[in-house]
Design an enzyme around this catalytic site. Sequence first.
Site, PDB file in Angstrom:
ATOM      1  CD  GLU A 208      10.518  -3.858   6.956  1.00 42.13           C
ATOM      2  OE1 GLU A 208      10.033  -4.881   6.544  1.00 42.13           O
ATOM      3  OE2 GLU A 208      10.798  -2.831   5.785  1.00 42.13           O
TER       4      GLU A 208
ATOM      5  CE  LYS B 299      -3.568  -8.674  -3.981  1.00 46.03           C
ATOM      6  NZ  LYS B 299      -3.571  -7.427  -3.204  1.00 46.03           N
TER       7      LYS B 299
ATOM      8  CD1 TRP C 119       0.197  -1.220   3.088  1.00 43.27           C
ATOM      9  CD2 TRP C 119       0.511   0.723   3.180  1.00 43.27           C
ATOM     10  NE1 TRP C 119       0.875  -1.145   4.308  1.00 43.27           N
ATOM     11  CE2 TRP C 119       1.397   0.385   4.358  1.00 43.27           C
ATOM     12  CE3 TRP C 119       0.678   2.199   2.939  1.00 43.27           C
ATOM     13  CZ2 TRP C 119       1.992   1.093   5.116  1.00 43.27           C
ATOM     14  CZ3 TRP C 119       1.379   3.143   3.896  1.00 43.27           C
ATOM     15  CH2 TRP C 119       1.917   2.416   4.799  1.00 43.27           C
TER      16      TRP C 119
ATOM     17  CD  GLU D 260      13.226  -3.885  -5.696  1.00 44.67           C
ATOM     18  OE1 GLU D 260      13.763  -3.942  -4.680  1.00 44.67           O
ATOM     19  OE2 GLU D 260      13.568  -4.351  -6.957  1.00 44.67           O
TER      20      GLU D 260
HETATM   21  P1  NAD Z   1       2.635  -7.408   2.352  1.00 42.26           P
HETATM   22  O1  NAD Z   1       3.582  -8.469   1.774  1.00 42.26           O
HETATM   23  O2  NAD Z   1       1.642  -7.810   3.368  1.00 42.26           O
HETATM   24  O3  NAD Z   1       1.563  -7.263   0.966  1.00 42.26           O
HETATM   25  C1  NAD Z   1       2.051  -6.879  -0.482  1.00 42.26           C
HETATM   26  C2  NAD Z   1       1.121  -7.338  -1.414  1.00 42.26           C
HETATM   27  O4  NAD Z   1       1.287  -8.852  -1.416  1.00 42.26           O
HETATM   28  C3  NAD Z   1      -0.381  -6.898  -1.117  1.00 42.26           C
HETATM   29  O5  NAD Z   1      -0.909  -6.572  -2.428  1.00 42.26           O
HETATM   30  C4  NAD Z   1      -1.009  -8.378  -0.795  1.00 42.26           C
HETATM   31  O6  NAD Z   1      -2.280  -8.429  -0.805  1.00 42.26           O
HETATM   32  C5  NAD Z   1      -0.071  -9.242  -1.487  1.00 42.26           C
HETATM   33  N1  NAD Z   1      -0.400 -10.715  -0.821  1.00 42.26           N
HETATM   34  C6  NAD Z   1      -0.342 -11.178   0.246  1.00 42.26           C
HETATM   35  N2  NAD Z   1      -0.500 -12.460   0.327  1.00 42.26           N
HETATM   36  C7  NAD Z   1      -0.121 -13.029  -0.729  1.00 42.26           C
HETATM   37  C8  NAD Z   1      -0.121 -14.220  -1.161  1.00 42.26           C
HETATM   38  N3  NAD Z   1      -0.436 -15.417  -0.436  1.00 42.26           N
HETATM   39  N4  NAD Z   1       0.022 -14.384  -2.624  1.00 42.26           N
HETATM   40  C9  NAD Z   1       0.135 -13.253  -3.398  1.00 42.26           C
HETATM   41  N5  NAD Z   1       0.047 -11.981  -2.954  1.00 42.26           N
HETATM   42  C10 NAD Z   1      -0.027 -11.938  -1.768  1.00 42.26           C
HETATM   43  O7  NAD Z   1       3.499  -6.284   2.473  1.00 42.26           O
HETATM   44  P2  NAD Z   1       2.843  -4.925   3.472  1.00 42.26           P
HETATM   45  O8  NAD Z   1       2.734  -5.144   4.935  1.00 42.26           O
HETATM   46  O9  NAD Z   1       1.869  -4.231   2.458  1.00 42.26           O
HETATM   47  O10 NAD Z   1       4.136  -3.950   2.886  1.00 42.26           O
HETATM   48  C11 NAD Z   1       5.172  -3.753   3.663  1.00 42.26           C
HETATM   49  C12 NAD Z   1       6.457  -4.473   3.313  1.00 42.26           C
HETATM   50  O11 NAD Z   1       6.665  -4.021   1.957  1.00 42.26           O
HETATM   51  C13 NAD Z   1       7.439  -4.191   4.041  1.00 42.26           C
HETATM   52  O12 NAD Z   1       8.507  -4.984   4.328  1.00 42.26           O
HETATM   53  C14 NAD Z   1       8.340  -3.136   3.258  1.00 42.26           C
HETATM   54  O13 NAD Z   1       9.642  -3.053   3.588  1.00 42.26           O
HETATM   55  C15 NAD Z   1       8.020  -3.756   1.893  1.00 42.26           C
HETATM   56  N6  NAD Z   1       8.301  -2.699   0.693  1.00 42.26           N
HETATM   57  C16 NAD Z   1       9.582  -3.013  -0.098  1.00 42.26           C
HETATM   58  C17 NAD Z   1       9.931  -2.093  -1.026  1.00 42.26           C
HETATM   59  C18 NAD Z   1      11.293  -2.287  -2.103  1.00 42.26           C
HETATM   60  O14 NAD Z   1      10.974  -1.775  -3.035  1.00 42.26           O
HETATM   61  N7  NAD Z   1      11.985  -3.018  -1.537  1.00 42.26           N
HETATM   62  C19 NAD Z   1       9.204  -0.947  -1.188  1.00 42.26           C
HETATM   63  C20 NAD Z   1       8.111  -0.889  -0.337  1.00 42.26           C
HETATM   64  C21 NAD Z   1       7.561  -1.731   0.567  1.00 42.26           C
END
Ligand code: NAD
Length: 489
Positions: free
Chosen positions: A381, A174, A150, A249
């Site tokens: 984190e 997505k 998000w 990422e």
């Molecule tokens: P998250 O991993 O919970 O969710 C990310 C996405 O994955 C969402 O769209 C979610 O619906 C989807 N998802 C969840 N379960 C899934 C599954 N089983 N199969 C497929 N898709 C699924 O992440 P979050 O908590 O929303 O975001 C925070 C994380 O993102 C932190 O760890 C942050 O560091 C990382 N992040 C990394 C970067 C980068 O460029 N390296 C940038 C921004 C955020």
Amino acid sequence: MKAPFQLYIDGRFESGAASFESINPASGQGWAQMPEARSDEVNRAVEAAHRALHDPAWAELTASQRGKLLYKLADLLEQAAPELAAIETVDTGKIIRETRSQIAYVAEYYRYYAGVADKIEGQFIPVDKPDMNVWMTREPVGVVAAIVPWNSQLFLSAVKLGPALAAGCTVVLKASEEAPGPLLAFARVLDQVGFPAGVVNVITGFGPECGAVLSSHPKVAHIAFTGGPETAQRIVGNSANNLAKVSLELGGKSPLMVFADADLDSAVNAQLAAVFAASGQSCVAGSRLLLQASIKDRFLERLIEKVKAIRIGDPQDMATEYGPLCTVRQISTIERVVASSLAQGARLLVGGQRLEAVGHFYAPTVLDCSQAPQADSMRIELFGPVLSVDVFHDEQDAIAKANDTDYGLAAGVFTTQLTRAHRLSKALRAGVVWLNTYRAISPLASFGGFGLSGHGREGGLAAVLDYTTTKTVWLRTSDEPMADPFVMR
Ligand code: NAD
């Protein structure tokens, strides 16, 4: 702002299988209904992208024509930036001065990849056979599942959509179930560009159904994922079904090191931006501050004074410098880890508590972990506004502490010694090293992590090649017929 949010599948807007409420983190109240994609919607989106991939309306566009569409997308995005920024601010709590400037800059990513589209070149291979011409072409890898979290979602989708569309792929994007408003509104911008139906689809829904069906769909060829490491493990598991290429990422626990010779005011400002911009909800958050022991007290005094002066408030107000966290879940994690770190010997210097009666506000927090360098907050984190501080005694100590993490996304160094800066840039295990700066980005520069921070790189020229696959073509140039293989000569 109250316009209905819809899924965008095969060039049409639709309501989804169900809907769910999105919360405004500043008030803690629901502010909009969001459409939910379940299996049927996800399958139709992938089918649409797969059909569009081979449809002459897209497949036979020249690379320059694809580039022109991306230029148009950049212009339309720039026009829509104020509205998209307002939606992102209400849906995620990210302050308006950050969302406005970030979304306006995202247009530059689309422009960059618009220019790259017709520079994806093949190769002539000088093989060891005189009567053969052999060349290699680069072709779109196929349907891309772009799965984003998000935070900074227009940026995180641009670094996937830009190179994917430049390469001729089609995409199912997505959005996270937390705050999908900005990307669903972005679908309205995409709809005006003139992409053939199905080239870009935008959906949202919950990870276990929508995300899982998408990442395991047999017609998906590449999964470009940004999010947390645990979700990444599930996605890699899902990709066993389609054997898709996966780029990841992920998160970080990035160090910012300050040597005694550094410009301390500059380093204090960098540290503030590193961990309190976006209320710390940033993958590159510089959440571990490593100070040379001799400057610890001086540095922390200046830092804490500035932390106390941060203007916290309504994220829609241009004067606000710091807003709420997106989710209550995040606050609970922070509360738990701050409490365990204090129990392990960390010392609270400022913050450490929830703020305001309403909304998801948590105070900018600094923990002195120099007596508890293994405290939880030094390792986990938090994706929030918590800075953990430790000290180092010399350069080798600084490097060892900086690299003492399973992550490896970013690292910052403040020093005025040029030779030391060079040595550190080599020694630090991180995908991005910032010397006397922090958080700088550009479409021209690649970005990504080591270790638990993932693999694959976004941004820069090479990223476009990730969305291509090669084809090798052999042409026999001789006019003589092929020899009969069964006749001995
Ligand atoms: P998250 O991993 O919970 O969710 C990310 C996405 O994955 C969402 O769209 C979610 O619906 C989807 N998802 C969840 N379960 C899934 C599954 N089983 N199969 C497929 N898709 C699924 O992440 P979050 O908590 O929303 O975001 C925070 C994380 O993102 C932190 O760890 C942050 O560091 C990382 N992040 C990394 C970067 C980068 O460029 N390296 C940038 C921004 C955020």
